[in-house]
Design an enzyme around this catalytic site. Sequence first.
Site, PDB file in Angstrom:
ATOM      1  N   GLY A 142       0.841  -1.197   0.000  1.00 19.42           N
ATOM      2  CA  GLY A 142       0.000   0.000   0.000  1.00 19.42           C
ATOM      3  C   GLY A 142       0.875   1.246   0.000  1.00 19.42           C
ATOM      4  O   GLY A 142       2.107   1.160   0.010  1.00 19.42           O
TER       5      GLY A 142
ATOM      6  N   ASP B 255      -2.234 -12.773   4.271  1.00 20.55           N
ATOM      7  CA  ASP B 255      -3.594 -12.232   4.249  1.00 20.55           C
ATOM      8  C   ASP B 255      -4.091 -12.176   5.692  1.00 20.55           C
ATOM      9  O   ASP B 255      -4.294 -13.209   6.334  1.00 20.55           O
ATOM     10  CB  ASP B 255      -4.481 -13.139   3.390  1.00 20.55           C
ATOM     11  CG  ASP B 255      -5.915 -12.628   3.304  1.00 20.55           C
ATOM     12  OD1 ASP B 255      -6.331 -11.814   4.166  1.00 20.55           O
ATOM     13  OD2 ASP B 255      -6.630 -13.051   2.378  1.00 20.55           O
TER      14      ASP B 255
ATOM     15  N   THR C  20      -7.803   6.665  11.252  1.00 18.72           N
ATOM     16  CA  THR C  20      -8.285   7.688  10.307  1.00 18.72           C
ATOM     17  C   THR C  20      -9.083   8.820  10.962  1.00 18.72           C
ATOM     18  O   THR C  20      -9.720   8.621  12.007  1.00 18.72           O
ATOM     19  CB  THR C  20      -9.183   6.990   9.255  1.00 18.72           C
ATOM     20  OG1 THR C  20      -9.855   7.968   8.476  1.00 18.72           O
ATOM     21  CG2 THR C  20     -10.247   6.117   9.903  1.00 18.72           C
ATOM     22  N   ASP C  21      -9.070   9.971  10.308  1.00 19.11           N
ATOM     23  CA  ASP C  21      -9.928  11.094  10.707  1.00 19.11           C
ATOM     24  C   ASP C  21     -11.410  10.754  10.559  1.00 19.11           C
ATOM     25  O   ASP C  21     -12.255  11.409  11.174  1.00 19.11           O
ATOM     26  CB  ASP C  21      -9.598  12.336   9.850  1.00 19.11           C
ATOM     27  CG  ASP C  21      -9.718  12.079   8.351  1.00 19.11           C
ATOM     28  OD1 ASP C  21      -9.438  10.939   7.918  1.00 19.11           O
ATOM     29  OD2 ASP C  21     -10.090  13.008   7.613  1.00 19.11           O
TER      30      ASP C  21
ATOM     31  N   TYR D 129     -16.746   2.430   6.863  1.00 15.94           N
ATOM     32  CA  TYR D 129     -15.273   2.432   6.948  1.00 15.94           C
ATOM     33  C   TYR D 129     -14.823   3.023   8.281  1.00 15.94           C
ATOM     34  O   TYR D 129     -14.018   2.427   9.005  1.00 15.94           O
ATOM     35  CB  TYR D 129     -14.710   3.239   5.770  1.00 15.94           C
ATOM     36  CG  TYR D 129     -13.231   3.580   5.906  1.00 15.94           C
ATOM     37  CD1 TYR D 129     -12.253   2.618   5.729  1.00 15.94           C
ATOM     38  CD2 TYR D 129     -12.820   4.889   6.222  1.00 15.94           C
ATOM     39  CE1 TYR D 129     -10.898   2.936   5.849  1.00 15.94           C
ATOM     40  CE2 TYR D 129     -11.478   5.212   6.346  1.00 15.94           C
ATOM     41  CZ  TYR D 129     -10.524   4.239   6.159  1.00 15.94           C
ATOM     42  OH  TYR D 129      -9.190   4.553   6.289  1.00 15.94           O
TER      43      TYR D 129
ATOM     44  N   LYS E 290     -12.864   1.093  11.320  1.00 21.45           N
ATOM     45  CA  LYS E 290     -11.536   1.538  11.799  1.00 21.45           C
ATOM     46  C   LYS E 290     -11.596   1.846  13.297  1.00 21.45           C
ATOM     47  O   LYS E 290     -10.651   1.558  14.045  1.00 21.45           O
ATOM     48  CB  LYS E 290     -11.061   2.769  11.020  1.00 21.45           C
ATOM     49  CG  LYS E 290     -10.721   2.528   9.562  1.00 21.45           C
ATOM     50  CD  LYS E 290      -9.505   1.650   9.327  1.00 21.45           C
ATOM     51  CE  LYS E 290      -8.198   2.312   9.737  1.00 21.45           C
ATOM     52  NZ  LYS E 290      -7.027   1.462   9.413  1.00 21.45           N
TER      53      LYS E 290
HETATM   54  P1  NDP Z   1      -3.623   1.361   0.911  1.00 21.65           P
HETATM   55  O1  NDP Z   1      -5.020   1.000   0.515  1.00 21.65           O
HETATM   56  O2  NDP Z   1      -2.733   2.036  -0.058  1.00 21.65           O
HETATM   57  O3  NDP Z   1      -2.850   0.054   1.416  1.00 21.65           O
HETATM   58  C1  NDP Z   1      -3.444  -0.895   2.220  1.00 21.65           C
HETATM   59  C2  NDP Z   1      -2.755  -2.194   1.934  1.00 21.65           C
HETATM   60  O4  NDP Z   1      -3.378  -3.191   2.733  1.00 21.65           O
HETATM   61  C3  NDP Z   1      -2.877  -2.645   0.467  1.00 21.65           C
HETATM   62  O5  NDP Z   1      -1.650  -3.119  -0.007  1.00 21.65           O
HETATM   63  C4  NDP Z   1      -3.901  -3.770   0.569  1.00 21.65           C
HETATM   64  O6  NDP Z   1      -3.764  -4.736  -0.444  1.00 21.65           O
HETATM   65  C5  NDP Z   1      -3.547  -4.334   1.918  1.00 21.65           C
HETATM   66  N1  NDP Z   1      -4.573  -5.213   2.421  1.00 21.65           N
HETATM   67  C6  NDP Z   1      -5.920  -5.151   2.233  1.00 21.65           C
HETATM   68  N2  NDP Z   1      -6.509  -6.214   2.790  1.00 21.65           N
HETATM   69  C7  NDP Z   1      -5.521  -6.956   3.338  1.00 21.65           C
HETATM   70  C8  NDP Z   1      -5.492  -8.191   4.015  1.00 21.65           C
HETATM   71  N3  NDP Z   1      -6.607  -8.908   4.220  1.00 21.65           N
HETATM   72  N4  NDP Z   1      -4.308  -8.670   4.441  1.00 21.65           N
HETATM   73  C9  NDP Z   1      -3.170  -7.982   4.206  1.00 21.65           C
HETATM   74  N5  NDP Z   1      -3.125  -6.828   3.534  1.00 21.65           N
HETATM   75  C10 NDP Z   1      -4.293  -6.325   3.109  1.00 21.65           C
HETATM   76  O7  NDP Z   1      -3.761   2.179   2.247  1.00 21.65           O
HETATM   77  P2  NDP Z   1      -2.922   3.458   2.705  1.00 21.65           P
HETATM   78  O8  NDP Z   1      -1.470   3.168   2.649  1.00 21.65           O
HETATM   79  O9  NDP Z   1      -3.478   4.631   2.000  1.00 21.65           O
HETATM   80  O10 NDP Z   1      -3.391   3.560   4.228  1.00 21.65           O
HETATM   81  C11 NDP Z   1      -2.543   3.187   5.308  1.00 21.65           C
HETATM   82  C12 NDP Z   1      -3.322   3.361   6.578  1.00 21.65           C
HETATM   83  O11 NDP Z   1      -3.729   4.718   6.711  1.00 21.65           O
HETATM   84  C13 NDP Z   1      -4.617   2.537   6.682  1.00 21.65           C
HETATM   85  O12 NDP Z   1      -4.760   2.074   7.989  1.00 21.65           O
HETATM   86  C14 NDP Z   1      -5.701   3.528   6.378  1.00 21.65           C
HETATM   87  O13 NDP Z   1      -6.921   3.164   6.995  1.00 21.65           O
HETATM   88  C15 NDP Z   1      -5.115   4.785   6.993  1.00 21.65           C
HETATM   89  N6  NDP Z   1      -5.620   6.015   6.406  1.00 21.65           N
HETATM   90  C16 NDP Z   1      -5.601   6.197   5.050  1.00 21.65           C
HETATM   91  C17 NDP Z   1      -6.085   7.370   4.505  1.00 21.65           C
HETATM   92  C18 NDP Z   1      -6.094   7.584   3.032  1.00 21.65           C
HETATM   93  O14 NDP Z   1      -6.511   8.673   2.604  1.00 21.65           O
HETATM   94  N7  NDP Z   1      -5.621   6.624   2.218  1.00 21.65           N
HETATM   95  C19 NDP Z   1      -6.597   8.457   5.352  1.00 21.65           C
HETATM   96  C20 NDP Z   1      -6.555   8.157   6.773  1.00 21.65           C
HETATM   97  C21 NDP Z   1      -6.070   6.990   7.255  1.00 21.65           C
HETATM   98  P3  NDP Z   1      -4.714  -4.628  -1.754  1.00 21.65           P
HETATM   99  O15 NDP Z   1      -4.410  -3.301  -2.378  1.00 21.65           O
HETATM  100  O16 NDP Z   1      -4.313  -5.803  -2.560  1.00 21.65           O
HETATM  101  O17 NDP Z   1      -6.126  -4.684  -1.221  1.00 21.65           O
END
Ligand code: NDP
Length: 300
Positions: A13, A43, A108-109, A132, A136
């Site tokens: 991510g 996973d 998250t906010d 969501y 969270k």
């Molecule tokens: P991303 O969606 O970019 O990354 C999340 C990662 O988690 C992806 O690689 C996803 O894989 C993986 N994932 C999903 N399901 C599983 C699973 N079952 N097992 C293992 N991995 C899994 O998120 P961000 O980097 O943007 O976010 C990081 C954190 O920040 C999160 O906790 C998010 O809630 C929080 N956050 C994000 C915001 C935003 O604007 N993005 C705002 C506020 C907080 P795949 O892509 O294959 O599903």
Amino acid sequence: MNNNTILVTGAKGQLGRTLENYWAASELARDNELLLYDIDKLDLTLADTVTQELNRINPHTILNAAAYTSVDQAETDQEAAYAVNESAVANLAEWAAANDCFLVHISTDFVFDGSKSTPYLPEDEAFPLSAYGTSKFAGEAALQSRLPEKHVIIRTSWLYSEYGKNFVKTMLRLMKEKDELKVVADQIGSPTSAHSLVALILRMLSCGIGPGMYHWTDGASISWCEFAHAIQQEAIEQRLLKREIPIRPLTTKEYSTPAVRPAYSVLDRSKALNEMGMQPTDWRHELRLVIKRIASEAEK
Ligand code: NDP
């Protein structure tokens, strides 16, 4: 006895990939090994497999960068959102509690309802408006109850980077394709570069912080529409965009989405600044750096 491993979940991510970039230069790399595991390798919804893998790896710290982050999809896919954002966090926390492991978790906010008009403090009461946000928030509670002494939760907002899907990249694509954009102007929040969030996480890991809730952003208090204007300006300066298009304000009512979002979700980051000795980041500067990275990738 734990070994010297730090495990990052959800490593492909935005947050995981950004952290990977900084690891080699970090002082933590001298004494620690970083294991980057994404969903393909681990996973988090497969609880037994996760426990087996954790027993094998035996990390001293887990950074949970995994999450179900599709805010609108979560409304109709609640089971999947809760599986990753709550149950998986509970499982990690249970293993960590039994194995003397520290857990850094990101939230998250969107746990807030937006009824305040001054920045949200970590101790402010949460009232999520969306599935969501609720999932969270449930993850936060699962962690706090199972691992009270050995966790950190960092709530962040409007996260973006050169990786994955985010508002900045969506705007850049639309600004190339369209002759005009309409962007919501009555939701106020704080964009956060994944780079500045990683700097905080690395600082926390090297200082050995205690348990608690922190907020982290790049210090703005702006609307999505203002953010879009800034993205366009920076992209034109970096020659990522050739022309300027009109960006018109929309109200939330005019742009309906499945998930309800808070009208105001600015997070107060002063606890992180004061306790972690972080320099306050400037949202415009952080945006410029990410747009530069996107521009230099585009030139390759
Ligand atoms: P991303 O969606 O970019 O990354 C999340 C990662 O988690 C992806 O690689 C996803 O894989 C993986 N994932 C999903 N399901 C599983 C699973 N079952 N097992 C293992 N991995 C899994 O998120 P961000 O980097 O943007 O976010 C990081 C954190 O920040 C999160 O906790 C998010 O809630 C929080 N956050 C994000 C915001 C935003 O604007 N993005 C705002 C506020 C907080 P795949 O892509 O294959 O599903």
